[in-house]
Write a protein that holds these residues in place. Sequence first.
Motif, PDB file in Angstrom:
ATOM      1  N   THR A 251       0.750  -1.153  -0.015  1.00  0.00           N
ATOM      2  CA  THR A 251      -0.089   0.120   0.092  1.00  0.00           C
ATOM      3  C   THR A 251       0.732   1.242   0.000  1.00  0.00           C
ATOM      4  O   THR A 251       2.185   1.301  -0.104  1.00  0.00           O
ATOM      5  N   ALA A 252       0.234   2.494  -0.214  1.00  0.00           N
ATOM      6  CA  ALA A 252       1.001   3.622  -0.152  1.00  0.00           C
ATOM      7  C   ALA A 252       1.817   3.662   1.280  1.00  0.00           C
ATOM      8  O   ALA A 252       1.281   3.447   2.349  1.00  0.00           O
ATOM      9  N   PRO A 253       3.266   3.847   0.983  1.00  0.00           N
ATOM     10  CA  PRO A 253       4.183   3.845   2.361  1.00  0.00           C
ATOM     11  C   PRO A 253       3.863   4.891   3.380  1.00  0.00           C
ATOM     12  O   PRO A 253       3.321   5.970   2.743  1.00  0.00           O
ATOM     13  N   PHE A 254       4.703   5.087   4.266  1.00  0.00           N
ATOM     14  CA  PHE A 254       4.423   5.975   5.126  1.00  0.00           C
ATOM     15  C   PHE A 254       5.218   7.319   4.481  1.00  0.00           C
ATOM     16  O   PHE A 254       6.416   7.013   4.201  1.00  0.00           O
ATOM     17  N   ASP A 255       4.893   8.352   4.571  1.00  0.00           N
ATOM     18  CA  ASP A 255       5.472   9.630   3.653  1.00  0.00           C
ATOM     19  C   ASP A 255       6.139  10.502   4.801  1.00  0.00           C
ATOM     20  O   ASP A 255       4.905  11.110   5.558  1.00  0.00           O
TER      21      ASP A 255
ATOM     22  N   ARG B 297       6.719  13.636   4.725  1.00  0.00           N
ATOM     23  CA  ARG B 297       5.975  14.952   4.574  1.00  0.00           C
ATOM     24  C   ARG B 297       4.696  14.851   5.253  1.00  0.00           C
ATOM     25  O   ARG B 297       4.215  15.912   5.539  1.00  0.00           O
ATOM     26  N   PHE B 298       4.111  14.025   5.489  1.00  0.00           N
ATOM     27  CA  PHE B 298       2.777  13.720   6.300  1.00  0.00           C
ATOM     28  C   PHE B 298       2.699  12.790   7.387  1.00  0.00           C
ATOM     29  O   PHE B 298       2.227  11.714   7.466  1.00  0.00           O
ATOM     30  N   PRO B 299       3.610  13.516   8.578  1.00  0.00           N
ATOM     31  CA  PRO B 299       3.646  12.404   9.735  1.00  0.00           C
ATOM     32  C   PRO B 299       2.479  12.453  10.483  1.00  0.00           C
ATOM     33  O   PRO B 299       2.653  11.677  11.752  1.00  0.00           O
ATOM     34  N   ASN B 300       1.613  13.062  10.283  1.00  0.00           N
ATOM     35  CA  ASN B 300       0.312  13.300  11.251  1.00  0.00           C
ATOM     36  C   ASN B 300      -0.819  12.459  11.186  1.00  0.00           C
ATOM     37  O   ASN B 300      -0.686  11.769  10.094  1.00  0.00           O
ATOM     38  N   GLN B 301      -1.702  12.422  12.042  1.00  0.00           N
ATOM     39  CA  GLN B 301      -2.920  11.760  11.709  1.00  0.00           C
ATOM     40  C   GLN B 301      -3.478  12.329  10.509  1.00  0.00           C
ATOM     41  O   GLN B 301      -4.233  11.550   9.923  1.00  0.00           O
TER      42      GLN B 301
ATOM     43  N   TYR C 174      -1.988  14.246   1.965  1.00  0.00           N
ATOM     44  CA  TYR C 174      -1.154  12.882   1.214  1.00  0.00           C
ATOM     45  C   TYR C 174      -2.011  12.417   0.159  1.00  0.00           C
ATOM     46  O   TYR C 174      -1.529  12.321  -0.983  1.00  0.00           O
ATOM     47  N   CYS C 175      -3.325  12.286   0.300  1.00  0.00           N
ATOM     48  CA  CYS C 175      -4.251  12.007  -0.557  1.00  0.00           C
ATOM     49  C   CYS C 175      -4.226  13.035  -1.697  1.00  0.00           C
ATOM     50  O   CYS C 175      -4.135  12.467  -3.061  1.00  0.00           O
ATOM     51  N   TRP C 176      -4.335  14.223  -1.347  1.00  0.00           N
ATOM     52  CA  TRP C 176      -4.555  15.069  -2.695  1.00  0.00           C
ATOM     53  C   TRP C 176      -3.183  15.435  -3.202  1.00  0.00           C
ATOM     54  O   TRP C 176      -3.347  15.388  -4.521  1.00  0.00           O
TER      55      TRP C 176
ATOM     56  N   ASN D 274       5.053   0.928   8.642  1.00  0.00           N
ATOM     57  CA  ASN D 274       4.880   0.588   7.330  1.00  0.00           C
ATOM     58  C   ASN D 274       3.880  -0.315   6.965  1.00  0.00           C
ATOM     59  O   ASN D 274       4.078  -1.699   6.707  1.00  0.00           O
ATOM     60  N   PRO D 275       2.621   0.048   6.868  1.00  0.00           N
ATOM     61  CA  PRO D 275       1.554  -0.727   6.669  1.00  0.00           C
ATOM     62  C   PRO D 275       1.468  -1.450   5.332  1.00  0.00           C
ATOM     63  O   PRO D 275       2.440  -1.236   4.256  1.00  0.00           O
ATOM     64  N   THR D 276       0.810  -2.832   5.371  1.00  0.00           N
ATOM     65  CA  THR D 276       0.904  -3.674   4.139  1.00  0.00           C
ATOM     66  C   THR D 276      -0.691  -3.573   3.567  1.00  0.00           C
ATOM     67  O   THR D 276      -0.797  -4.147   2.604  1.00  0.00           O
TER      68      THR D 276
END
Lengths: 89, 239
Positions: free
Chosen positions: A20-24, A26-30, A35-37, B92-94
Motif C-alpha cells: 500500500t502507500a508507504p509512510f511519507d 511529509r505527512f507524519p500526522n494523523q 497526502y491523498c490530495w 509501514n503498513p501492508t
Amino acid sequence: MPSLAVMAGKKEEPKFELSTAPFDPRFPNQNQTRYCWQSYVDYHRCRKVKGEKYEPCEYFRKCYESLCPFAWVEKWDTQREENRFPGKI
Amino acid sequence: MTTWLNMSLQDGASPIMEQLVFFHDHVLMIMLMITTTVSYMMVTLIRNKQTSRFMLEGQMIETTWTIAPAIILVFIAMPSLRLLYLMDEVHNPTLTLKAVGHQWYWSYEYSDFTKLEFDSYMIPQEEQQESTFRLLDTDNRIVLPINSPIRLIVTAADVLHSWTIPSLGVKTDATPGRLNQTSFSISRPGILYGQCSEICGANHSFMPITIESVPAKYFINWVSKLSESSDDWKQVLVS
C-alpha cells in the motif's frame, strides 16, 4: 517490516503482494488528507509532463488510490474533465 | 447478557491494546496504594488523642507529601507518554482500509489491489439468528488479515462519526473532508466488535463495526472471491 508477499492457498491462484502507500515523512500526522490530495495532483501532473505511458507515474496513482475515498476521486475526475479542478496540474 | 467480564476491559487483540491493559492495571494499583494510605491517615486522624493539636508546622512531612505525589505522577506519566507515542506510530503498513461514516452505517473501501467497496449495516432484530449479537452484528463484516500492520483511514460523508474497536485499542473520529489515519495489527483470529462513538443522529446507536480477523491466506481468498466479477482485478493479476 517488508511488504508481505503471500501465496494464495491453491496452486493455480496467482501470487500477489499486499502493498500500500508507504509512510511519507511529509505527512507524519494523523491528518492524511494532504497526502491523498498531493498524490492525486502529482499523478496527473506527472502524466502531463512525462506523457501518459510513463511508468513511474503509477506510483502516485497507487498512493492516491490507497488513500483517497472513491467518492473524492470521482469528484476530482469530473472537475478535471470540466476544467474546474482547483489544483495546479 | 451482562456478565462480570463487562466490568473490565475487553481482552486485547492487538499489541497496543495489551499494553493499554497493562497500563490500566498499573495505574489502578497506584490508585489502590494512594487510597489505602489516605484512608489509613483519615482513620488515625479521627481515632487519635489529638496530642499535637497546636503544632504549627512540620517541614519534614510537608516536604514529603509534596515530593511523593510528584514521584508517583512521574511513574504514571512515563508509561502513559510511551503508549501515546506508540499508538501514533505508523509501522509501514501492508494494507489500507478506508472507513467512511454515513448516517447511519459504515462503508468500507479496499483499493490496494482491487477496488472493493461495501456498506455495513446493523442486522435488525427481526433478522437475528441464534449466533448474532443484538445491536453489534453487521450484514457485511470487514475482513482483515492477522499479524500484519494495517493502516486505517477514517472519514465521514455527512456528519461526525467515530470508528472504534475497543479490543484493538483504536478510536478515531470520522470528520467530513478530512482523512484521519490510525494503524493497528491484529494478533489473533476472531470477530471484533465496536460501535460508533460520536453522537451522529437518531440511529447513532445502530451503526456497529464488525471485524473478522483471519490468517492472510483466507483474507486473500476472500478478496479474490469478492472481486471475481470486477475487470480491473484481472488486470492487476496480469500485471
